[in-house]
Design a protein around this motif. Structure first.
Motif, PDB file in Angstrom:
ATOM      1  N   LEU A  98      -5.692  -0.638   7.706  1.00 18.99           N
ATOM      2  CA  LEU A  98      -4.743  -1.350   6.856  1.00 18.99           C
ATOM      3  C   LEU A  98      -3.991  -0.429   5.895  1.00 18.99           C
ATOM      4  CD1 LEU A  98      -7.029  -4.371   5.985  1.00 18.99           C
ATOM      5  CD2 LEU A  98      -5.033  -4.390   7.487  1.00 18.99           C
ATOM      6  N   GLU A  99      -4.512   0.756   5.692  1.00 20.48           N
ATOM      7  CA  GLU A  99      -3.960   1.637   4.668  1.00 20.48           C
ATOM      8  C   GLU A  99      -3.021   2.654   5.291  1.00 20.48           C
ATOM      9  OE1 GLU A  99      -7.000   3.146   2.139  1.00 20.48           O
ATOM     10  OE2 GLU A  99      -5.890   4.976   1.703  1.00 20.48           O
ATOM     11  N   GLN A 100      -1.802   2.736   4.762  1.00 25.13           N
ATOM     12  CA  GLN A 100      -0.822   3.686   5.287  1.00 25.13           C
ATOM     13  C   GLN A 100      -0.795   4.948   4.438  1.00 25.13           C
ATOM     14  OE1 GLN A 100       3.053   2.023   6.173  1.00 25.13           O
ATOM     15  NE2 GLN A 100       2.153   0.171   7.047  1.00 25.13           N
ATOM     16  N   TYR A 101      -0.765   6.077   5.126  1.00 28.13           N
ATOM     17  CA  TYR A 101      -0.707   7.371   4.467  1.00 28.13           C
ATOM     18  C   TYR A 101       0.689   7.940   4.677  1.00 28.13           C
ATOM     19  CZ  TYR A 101      -5.780   7.083   4.350  1.00 28.13           C
ATOM     20  OH  TYR A 101      -7.072   6.688   4.112  1.00 28.13           O
ATOM     21  N   PHE A 102       1.308   8.322   3.580  1.00 27.67           N
ATOM     22  CA  PHE A 102       2.691   8.775   3.638  1.00 27.67           C
ATOM     23  C   PHE A 102       2.793  10.291   3.596  1.00 27.67           C
ATOM     24  CE2 PHE A 102       5.453   5.061   3.239  1.00 27.67           C
ATOM     25  CZ  PHE A 102       4.514   4.072   3.023  1.00 27.67           C
ATOM     26  N   GLY A 103       3.782  10.808   4.285  1.00 25.82           N
ATOM     27  CA  GLY A 103       4.114  12.211   4.190  1.00 25.82           C
ATOM     28  C   GLY A 103       4.955  12.477   2.958  1.00 25.82           C
ATOM     29  N   PRO A 104       5.281  13.744   2.710  1.00 26.79           N
ATOM     30  CA  PRO A 104       6.032  14.116   1.502  1.00 26.79           C
ATOM     31  C   PRO A 104       7.518  13.781   1.583  1.00 26.79           C
ATOM     32  CG  PRO A 104       5.574  16.042   2.819  1.00 26.79           C
ATOM     33  CD  PRO A 104       4.848  14.921   3.479  1.00 26.79           C
TER      34      PRO A 104
END
Lengths: 111, 113
Positions: A98-104
């Motif tokens: 469920l958790e999204q990890y974002f790039g820079p």
């Protein structure tokens, strides 16, 4: 800690040119996304990708945009013929649950 | 349609003071709720999340948020703000595994000495 990476960090292009933004999602993640943020505005969803196909796209994601996972690690966003209004920060994200990890982000400037 | 509202565009607090950033959402079912922080020129860092269970959730950097179903709110709080907390804060809503996130407009936090 694994993280999403994006290249380049900043891209300047002329109107009408094609650009490819690249992302390397976290290796065991299954869903991949592109979002964009026009300067001073909120983050907007563009497209999600799962099992080698687009699972959802927004009305922003028109025929000028395409995504691809050319190999087991990269995830790309192509804009075929850039317009001035495509100038924005583009974020790639990935998730397993469920958790999204974002790039820079990649800052795209169209002149 | 789903939406997220952050009513405060810009907030200034003194260092050491408490902080509350507001977030209201519009969605029929129980959403998945997130707060992200973005420092100038940087990406989005997840502060905390709510999926289910205890409605008060703890996050990184001393932040917490409380889910209130009756008010459709997910406000972010911190008891004592540090100068390094100055950034833009985004509330986001999701509704299914693998689904998109919908973001609020963001609240810019300034911290004065």
């Amino acid at each position: 800690e694994p993280e999403v990476t994006q290249t380049p960090s900043h891209q300047v292009t002329q109107m009408g040119q094609e650009v490819i933004l690249r992302c390397v999602p976290i290796s065991n993640h299954l869903y991949f996304y592109w979002y964009r943020q026009i300067l001073g505005q909120k983050v907007e969803f563009l497209v999600s990708f799962y099992n080698n196909e687009i699972s959802e796209k927004s009305e922003i994601f028109d025929d000028q945009f395409s995504v691809e996972r050319p190999d087991g690690s990269n995830f790309t966003l192509k804009i075929r013929s850039t317009k001035l209004e495509d100038s924005a920060m583009y974020f790639c994200a990935s998730n397993l649950g469920l958790e999204q990890y974002f790039g820079p982000g990649t800052r795209l400037t169209v002149t | 349609a789903q939406s997220v509202t952050q009513p405060d565009i810009h907030i200034t607090v003194s260092e050491g003071a408490s902080l509350e950033l507001r977030c209201n959402y519009s969605y029929g079912a129980t959403p998945y709720l997130f707060w992200y922080v973005q420092s100038p020129g940087q990406g989005l860092q997840l502060l905390l999340k709510y999926f289910s269970g205890d409605t008060l959730v703890q996050g990184i950097k001393g932040f917490e948020a409380e889910f209130k179903r009756s008010q459709s709110s997910f406000n972010l709080r911190k008891p004592s703000v540090h100068w390094s907390d100055a950034a833009e804060y985004f509330c986001a809503v999701g509704h299914r595994e693998g689904g998109k996130l919908i973001f609020g407009q963001g609240t810019e936090l300034s911290v004065k000495p």
